[in-house]
Design a protein around this motif. Structure first.
Motif, mmCIF file in Angstrom:
data_model
loop_
_atom_site.group_PDB
_atom_site.id
_atom_site.type_symbol
_atom_site.label_atom_id
_atom_site.label_comp_id
_atom_site.label_asym_id
_atom_site.label_seq_id
_atom_site.Cartn_x
_atom_site.Cartn_y
_atom_site.Cartn_z
ATOM 1 N N GLU A 99 0.744 -1.214 0.049
ATOM 2 C CA GLU A 99 -0.111 -0.152 0.039
ATOM 3 C C GLU A 99 0.910 1.560 0.033
ATOM 4 O O GLU A 99 1.965 1.197 0.495
ATOM 5 C CB GLU A 99 -0.959 0.100 1.139
ATOM 6 N N TYR B 295 -9.928 -14.513 -2.668
ATOM 7 C CA TYR B 295 -9.037 -13.866 -3.763
ATOM 8 C C TYR B 295 -8.908 -14.830 -4.909
ATOM 9 O O TYR B 295 -8.906 -14.431 -6.082
ATOM 10 C CB TYR B 295 -7.599 -13.497 -3.177
ATOM 11 N N ARG C 206 -2.551 -5.479 -9.556
ATOM 12 C CA ARG C 206 -2.410 -6.862 -8.837
ATOM 13 C C ARG C 206 -2.799 -8.198 -9.746
ATOM 14 O O ARG C 206 -4.045 -8.152 -10.248
ATOM 15 C CB ARG C 206 -3.200 -6.694 -7.512
ATOM 16 N N THR D 28 -1.149 -12.414 -3.989
ATOM 17 C CA THR D 28 -1.444 -13.680 -2.994
ATOM 18 C C THR D 28 -0.506 -14.274 -2.430
ATOM 19 O O THR D 28 -0.371 -14.647 -1.164
ATOM 20 C CB THR D 28 -2.324 -14.748 -3.947
ATOM 21 N N GLN E 75 -0.895 -13.392 1.383
ATOM 22 C CA GLN E 75 -1.439 -14.455 1.950
ATOM 23 C C GLN E 75 -0.050 -15.447 2.501
ATOM 24 O O GLN E 75 -0.501 -16.013 3.540
ATOM 25 C CB GLN E 75 -2.504 -15.105 1.083
HETATM 26 P P1 TMP Z 1 -5.866 -2.345 -3.529
HETATM 27 O O1 TMP Z 1 -6.091 -2.875 -5.059
HETATM 28 O O2 TMP Z 1 -6.375 -0.965 -3.226
HETATM 29 O O3 TMP Z 1 -4.215 -2.331 -3.531
HETATM 30 O O4 TMP Z 1 -6.463 -3.107 -2.533
HETATM 31 C C1 TMP Z 1 -6.418 -4.565 -2.797
HETATM 32 C C2 TMP Z 1 -6.041 -5.064 -1.329
HETATM 33 O O5 TMP Z 1 -6.032 -6.531 -1.491
HETATM 34 C C3 TMP Z 1 -4.589 -4.965 -0.727
HETATM 35 O O6 TMP Z 1 -4.526 -4.532 0.289
HETATM 36 C C4 TMP Z 1 -4.023 -6.255 -1.042
HETATM 37 C C5 TMP Z 1 -5.268 -7.332 -0.847
HETATM 38 N N1 TMP Z 1 -4.843 -8.492 -1.770
HETATM 39 C C6 TMP Z 1 -4.510 -9.779 -1.100
HETATM 40 O O7 TMP Z 1 -4.323 -9.713 -0.038
HETATM 41 N N2 TMP Z 1 -4.389 -10.700 -2.054
HETATM 42 C C7 TMP Z 1 -4.617 -10.869 -3.036
HETATM 43 O O8 TMP Z 1 -4.454 -11.772 -4.074
HETATM 44 C C8 TMP Z 1 -4.974 -9.404 -3.815
HETATM 45 C C9 TMP Z 1 -5.330 -9.645 -5.426
HETATM 46 C C10 TMP Z 1 -4.971 -8.443 -3.070
#
Ligand code: TMP
Length: 210
Positions: free
Chosen positions: A12, A74, A100, A105, A109
């Motif tokens: 972030e 996800y 992303r 992931t 994760q």
């Molecule tokens: P963002 O698209 O605004 O950055 O927020 C997406 C959030 O989702 C970010 O904190 C990361 C999280 N995320 C995961 O934890 N795992 C994943 O596989 C994906 C695609 C996003």
């Protein structure tokens, strides 16, 4: 030019969203030599199902989501995105800028939550149905700088609320991935000003795609 799948990754506060928008405009205006048919999408949330999953995953603060359930949600978002949107658009020759993909992931994760990396690798293969990015731009920002930027923006989602150590592990995850896949993952120094970051992105795309 045939379809190209370009992914933006990072923790972030790296400025992904505005950098993707500026990159889209630059490519549409002919930054690579001629105007290109570019579309922008994201995970989670690139389909109608994905938008519902995104809302559950990130915005519903009262909901307890177990780590393994989170992983599978996800993956479900990705499976739908790949089959309903990404593959058909690539077939039509579109240039896709995606906020992303599978590396998120592994980083969040896997490294962040501590789930088994081999399990994640298998699940990523199932969810992506074999689709790989042509290029992944990793907007790498120092954790403290990134979280400071998020704080200045105000409203924070579920993941952004996680502690410093979590985000440090996520960044270590990206570092490990970039070492493992140096051809595919290109690090961009996102501690710099937005103008400098955009210039580095354009230079990388010129080197890899034109
Ligand atoms: P963002 O698209 O605004 O950055 O927020 C997406 C959030 O989702 C970010 O904190 C990361 C999280 N995320 C995961 O934890 N795992 C994943 O596989 C994906 C695609 C996003």
């Amino acid at each position: 030019m045939k379809g190209q799948f370009i992914v933006f990754e990072g923790i972030e506060g790296g400025g992904k969203t505005s950098q993707i928008e500026q990159t889209r405009e630059w490519l549409q205006k002919g930054g690579l030599g001629k105007p290109l048919d570019v579309i922008q999408t994201r995970e989670p949330g690139g389909t109608e199902l994905g938008q519902k999953l995104r809302s559950l995953l990130l915005n519903d603060h009262s909901l307890h989501i177990d780590d393994r359930s989170e992983l599978l949600l996800y993956a479900a978002d990705r499976a739908q995105h790949v089959n309903q949107f990404l593959k058909p658009q690539l077939k039509e020759g579109k240039i896709i800028l995606c906020d992303r993909f599978i590396d998120s992931t592994t980083a969040y994760q896997g490294y962040g939550r501590g789930l088994d990396l081999d399990l994640i690798r298998q699940l990523n293969a199932i969810a992506s149905d074999g689709l790989e990015s042509d290029l992944t731009l990793w907007l790498d920002v120092e954790v403290e700088t990134g979280l400071q930027r998020v704080q200045e923006r105000g409203k924070r989602d579920r993941v952004e609320e996680s502690d410093l150590a979590f985000h440090q592990r996520v960044r270590e995850g990206y570092t490990a991935l970039a070492e493992q896949f140096p051809q595919r993952i290109i690090p961009i120094n996102a501690n710099e000003s937005p103008q400098q970051v955009q210039a580095a992105i354009q230079k990388t795309l010129l080197a890899h795609l034109s």
